[in-house]
Design an enzyme around this catalytic site. Structure first.
Site, PDB file in Angstrom:
ATOM      1  N   SER A 142      27.619  32.927  29.082  1.00 19.50           N
ATOM      2  CA  SER A 142      28.355  31.684  28.867  1.00 19.50           C
ATOM      3  C   SER A 142      27.425  30.489  28.973  1.00 19.50           C
ATOM      4  CB  SER A 142      29.469  31.548  29.919  1.00 19.50           C
ATOM      5  OG  SER A 142      30.064  30.269  29.878  1.00 19.50           O
ATOM      6  N   TYR A 154      32.432  31.866  38.463  1.00 21.24           N
ATOM      7  CA  TYR A 154      32.153  32.165  37.058  1.00 21.24           C
ATOM      8  C   TYR A 154      30.755  31.695  36.680  1.00 21.24           C
ATOM      9  CZ  TYR A 154      32.964  32.545  32.008  1.00 21.24           C
ATOM     10  OH  TYR A 154      32.877  32.874  30.674  1.00 21.24           O
ATOM     11  N   ALA A 156      28.156  31.105  38.641  1.00 17.80           N
ATOM     12  CA  ALA A 156      27.144  31.897  39.337  1.00 17.80           C
ATOM     13  C   ALA A 156      27.002  33.281  38.715  1.00 17.80           C
ATOM     14  CB  ALA A 156      27.503  32.011  40.818  1.00 17.80           C
ATOM     15  N   SER A 157      28.133  33.890  38.363  1.00 14.02           N
ATOM     16  CA  SER A 157      28.074  35.234  37.776  1.00 14.02           C
ATOM     17  C   SER A 157      27.382  35.206  36.419  1.00 14.02           C
ATOM     18  CB  SER A 157      29.480  35.830  37.648  1.00 14.02           C
ATOM     19  OG  SER A 157      30.275  35.129  36.712  1.00 14.02           O
ATOM     20  N   LYS A 158      27.644  34.182  35.612  1.00 14.65           N
ATOM     21  CA  LYS A 158      27.030  34.115  34.292  1.00 14.65           C
ATOM     22  C   LYS A 158      25.544  33.767  34.369  1.00 14.65           C
ATOM     23  CE  LYS A 158      30.622  35.287  31.919  1.00 14.65           C
ATOM     24  NZ  LYS A 158      30.670  36.581  31.212  1.00 14.65           N
TER      25      LYS A 158
END
Length: 254
Positions: A142, A154, A156-158
């Site tokens: 993203s 979101y 941090a995960s991406k």
């Protein structure tokens, strides 16, 4: 017969970017497609949307954050195809909130699906990926990997997905496995409605308001705007591309 077709697994394949990618790949007619998602309801809705084309897709049910489910997926693919030429890691969730609002459960759910799930499924499928021809892994990341906002988990995960992409691209090149990521800006999907952060009506209003922020005058369409880049990276047109991050954002980042 699949002799001349690439066998490709798409996670999150019953909605959003995953389903849009499957719709696009079906039109190319040179892919044998496997769809992986959680929940019988999502599977039924996807089959309904695909219509007769659903007969050309193998649907699997499983949670990519669970080791046992990933192993079942591996067994299904190995037994039926004996190889995997492409993996599109598209499954993802979002829950809005910063560090003050986000709960630990919401954080863990986001990291487990958006990041750990890619690691676990890819690791589990490596034996069949190694047997593929010009194998390609495409991670759906993203623009949020570099622009903070909306959801801390979101984002941090991406950001993790981008580095996972680069690391795997470096590591798996020796097996002729390419690993790249596609990083969209806002795409019209059901991700916010599924999270409970928006109703369909409020999400449609949000999507309409977003248009003015994009130089190209609209937010993205999964099939029309994102899937062609995914297919390019799956195809033999990108044989010397790995570890790359493709920003597909309608000019939002300019």
């Amino acid at each position: 017969m699949i002799d001349n077709k690439k066998v490709v697994l798409v996670t999150g394949g019953t909605s959003g970017i995953g389903l849009g990618t499957i719709e696009y790949l079906l039109e190319q007619e040179n892919y044998e497609i496997i769809s992986l998602s959680r929940g019988d309801k999502n599977l039924s809705l996807a089959k309904e949307k695909l219509g007769d084309k659903a007969n050309n897709v193998t649907f699997l049910n499983g949670d990519i954050s669970k080791k046992g489910d990933c192993e079942k997926v591996y067994n299904e693919i190995n037994n039926k195809y004996g190889k995997l030429d492409g993996l599109v890691n598209s499954a993802g969730i979002i829950k809005l909130g910063g560090i003050e609002e986000q709960t630990l459960e919401e954080w863990n759910n986001s990291i487990n699906i958006n990041l750990t799930g890619i690691f676990l499924l890819t690791k589990t499928l490596l034996p069949v990926l190694k047997k593929g021809t010009n194998t390609s892994i495409v991670n759906i990341s993203s623009m949020s990997s570099e622009r903070a906002g909306g959801s801390i988990a979101y984002c941090a995960s991406k950001a993790g997905v981008d580095m996972l992409t680069k690391y795997m691209g470096q590591e798996l090149g020796k097996y002729n496995i390419r690993v790249n990521s596609v990083n969209p800006a806002a795409v019209y999907t059901n991700i916010y409605v599924a999270s409970g952060d928006y109703t369909q009506k409020s999400y449609d209003r949000w999507s309409e308001d977003k248009k003015k922020l994009y130089p190209l005058g609209r937010i993205g369409d999964a099939k029309k705007d994102i899937a062609p880049t995914v297919e390019f990276l799956l195809s033999d047109k990108s044989l010397w591309t790995t570890g790359a991050v493709y920003l597909v954002d309608g000019g939002k980042s300019i």
